[in-house]
Design an enzyme around this catalytic site. Structure first.
Site, PDB file in Angstrom:
ATOM      1  N   ASP A   1      11.392  75.749  51.040  1.00 53.30           N
ATOM      2  CA  ASP A   1      10.016  76.050  51.434  1.00 53.30           C
ATOM      3  C   ASP A   1       9.657  75.491  52.807  1.00 53.30           C
ATOM      4  O   ASP A   1       9.115  76.209  53.651  1.00 53.30           O
ATOM      5  CB  ASP A   1       9.048  75.500  50.377  1.00 53.30           C
ATOM      6  CG  ASP A   1       7.599  75.690  50.782  1.00 53.30           C
ATOM      7  OD1 ASP A   1       7.067  76.789  50.572  1.00 53.30           O
ATOM      8  OD2 ASP A   1       7.010  74.750  51.350  1.00 53.30           O
TER       9      ASP A   1
ATOM     10  N   ALA B   1       5.388  79.007  50.912  1.00 52.62           N
ATOM     11  CA  ALA B   1       6.384  80.070  51.093  1.00 52.62           C
ATOM     12  C   ALA B   1       7.056  80.407  49.766  1.00 52.62           C
ATOM     13  O   ALA B   1       7.249  81.581  49.423  1.00 52.62           O
ATOM     14  CB  ALA B   1       7.424  79.649  52.130  1.00 52.62           C
ATOM     15  N   ASP B   2       7.402  79.374  49.003  1.00 51.81           N
ATOM     16  CA  ASP B   2       7.966  79.594  47.668  1.00 51.81           C
ATOM     17  C   ASP B   2       7.000  80.366  46.786  1.00 51.81           C
ATOM     18  O   ASP B   2       7.369  81.344  46.124  1.00 51.81           O
ATOM     19  CB  ASP B   2       8.237  78.250  46.993  1.00 51.81           C
ATOM     20  CG  ASP B   2       9.604  77.677  47.327  1.00 51.81           C
ATOM     21  OD1 ASP B   2      10.489  78.445  47.721  1.00 51.81           O
ATOM     22  OD2 ASP B   2       9.782  76.460  47.167  1.00 51.81           O
ATOM     23  N   LEU B   3       5.766  79.904  46.735  1.00 51.02           N
ATOM     24  CA  LEU B   3       4.792  80.504  45.833  1.00 51.02           C
ATOM     25  C   LEU B   3       4.512  81.954  46.207  1.00 51.02           C
ATOM     26  O   LEU B   3       4.459  82.832  45.333  1.00 51.02           O
ATOM     27  CB  LEU B   3       3.495  79.698  45.858  1.00 51.02           C
ATOM     28  CG  LEU B   3       3.609  78.248  45.361  1.00 51.02           C
ATOM     29  CD1 LEU B   3       2.280  77.524  45.548  1.00 51.02           C
ATOM     30  CD2 LEU B   3       4.031  78.209  43.907  1.00 51.02           C
TER      31      LEU B   3
ATOM     32  N   GLY C   1       7.368  84.267  45.353  1.00 46.83           N
ATOM     33  CA  GLY C   1       7.377  84.563  43.928  1.00 46.83           C
ATOM     34  C   GLY C   1       6.324  85.576  43.532  1.00 46.83           C
ATOM     35  O   GLY C   1       6.583  86.496  42.743  1.00 46.83           O
TER      36      GLY C   1
END
Length: 401
Positions: free
Chosen positions: A146, A174-176, A179
């Site tokens: 991230d 960025a991860d969230l 997803g």
């Protein structure tokens, strides 16, 4: 197919996606964020895990992070490095609507569980891949993280106070977002499948998600050639929008456009600002941001946060508290919206988790079951795809499941 009655201890999480089977090959955060969206809306999600629970990445099962990400699922342990484990997975994949994975691009091909291989026998399969930088291209082989994506995607260059260097944001955005975009892509592909009868491979990455989330800051560059800079707590274009000190703390004000600017001037009894050349127009307020903020704060420090928020909202000027996380979850509106959901963790007992931020009039979401124990549903799932009790016992003895 219908979700098995025993899939979730408390029944389906929702009726919205009931009947969908999703295989979860994901680890850490971006992938589990995608799958959580599907699980919370009622899909039969089967989390595929290595037989050795220590191989699980992203912290212990009892940890808050794991509990938050892996509710409303079943668990099947499979050793995908063995021929027997891959064979079992392929049989399961033939019954699946969706597979979600966030391996590095070459791994799934090496394991023989890539989209082309699985779609050959299940052409309706929607296969979602999340990576750091994309499935191909010059940076595809890099490991994704991230904070790396926040930096490469420009976010850190516009976060923080001017002159203090780049700053990451306080959540793995960025991860969230990767997803959430992957979950959206899955739903788009499922909708299209109703017309074509065919599945497809959908892809996103941390870098793609982060660049897309630049939004108006990206548009400022692409359209006008303007490279945005750090602005701290100040909004880069709507002025005065930012954090202002009160007599007992701080508050946020959001003053966007001339009409709200007029309301603010009236609320603080400074209507002369409307004629002041330094503040009368948006460009003037931008050029004199610091002076204007200082004038506003001379006034806001004379009353409490609660008093100002009440006065500002009554005047039609958006204003709000700046809460710590504990205060967020003590907020009655947060509770009213159902964002705090109770559950009974198998590792922790009675606890609370964050619920879905979407309200549906007929098919609401809930936390129907806590995260599963590793392999909790292995026998049940293997029987569903035709394995006999003797075959399951053999797989167990060989360490395959």
């Amino acid at each position: 197919m219908d979700t098995p009655d025993s899939a979730k201890t408390g029944g389906p999480a929702s009726q919205a996606l009931n009947g969908l089977r999703v295989l979860d090959l994901t680890r850490v955060r971006s992938g589990p964020t995608c799958v959580r969206q599907l699980a919370d809306w009622g899909a039969d999600v089967i989390k595929i895990e290595a037989p050795d629970d220590k191989a699980q990445l992203g912290g212990p099962r009892s940890g808050a992070d794991f509990q938050n990400l892996h509710r409303n699922k079943r668990s099947l342990t499979l050793n995908l490095k063995s021929e027997e484990g891959v064979e079992a997975f392929r049989r399961l994949a033939d019954t699946a609507d969706v597979i979600v994975e966030n391996f590095r691009p070459a791994v799934k091909k090496r394991l023989g569980i890539d989209y082309e291989t699985l779609a050959a026998s299940n052409p309706r399969l929607v296969y979602a891949s999340i990576s750091g930088f994309g499935q191909d291209g010059p940076l595809a082989g890099r490991p994704g993280f991230d904070q790396i994506a926040q930096g490469m995607g420009g976010l850190m260059s516009i976060t923080g106070k001017p002159g203090e260097g780049p700053m990451r944001v306080g959540i793995p955005i960025a991860d969230l977002c990767a997803g959430l975009f992957a979950a959206q892509a899955v739903l788009i592909a499922l909708f299209e499948r109703q017309q074509s009868g065919q599945g497809q491979w959908v892809q996103t990455s941390l870098l793609q998600a982060q660049v897309f989330m630049l939004d108006f800051q990206a548009a400022r560059f692409l359209v006008d050639g303007d490279v945005p800079k750090q602005a701290g707590n100040n909004h880069p274009t709507s002025i005065p929008t930012g954090v202002f000190k009160t007599s007992d703390g701080y508050m946020n004000l959001a003053v966007a456009g001339q009409e709200i600017w007029k309301r603010l001037a009236q609320a603080v009894e400074r209507t002369e600002w409307l004629e002041d050349a330094r503040f009368a127009t948006p460009p003037a307020r931008s050029d004199n941001r610091d002076a204007l903020n200082a004038e506003i704060e001379k006034i806001t420090v004379t009353r409490t946060t609660e008093e100002w928020i009440e006065a500002m909202n009554e005047a039609g000027v958006p204003a709000g508290e700046i809460n710590d996380i504990g205060q967020v979850f003590d907020n009655p509106q947060v509770h009213h919206l159902g964002l705090v959901q109770p559950t009974t963790s198998q590792e922790r007992g009675e606890t609370r988790l964050v619920g879905q931020p979407i309200l549906m009039s007929r098919t609401p979401s809930r936390i129907a079951s806590p995260p599963p124990l590793a392999g909790q549903h292995s026998e049940q799932i293997l029987r569903e795809i035709g394995y006999s009790d003797a075959s399951i016992a053999t797989l167990k003895a060989q360490g395959i499941t």
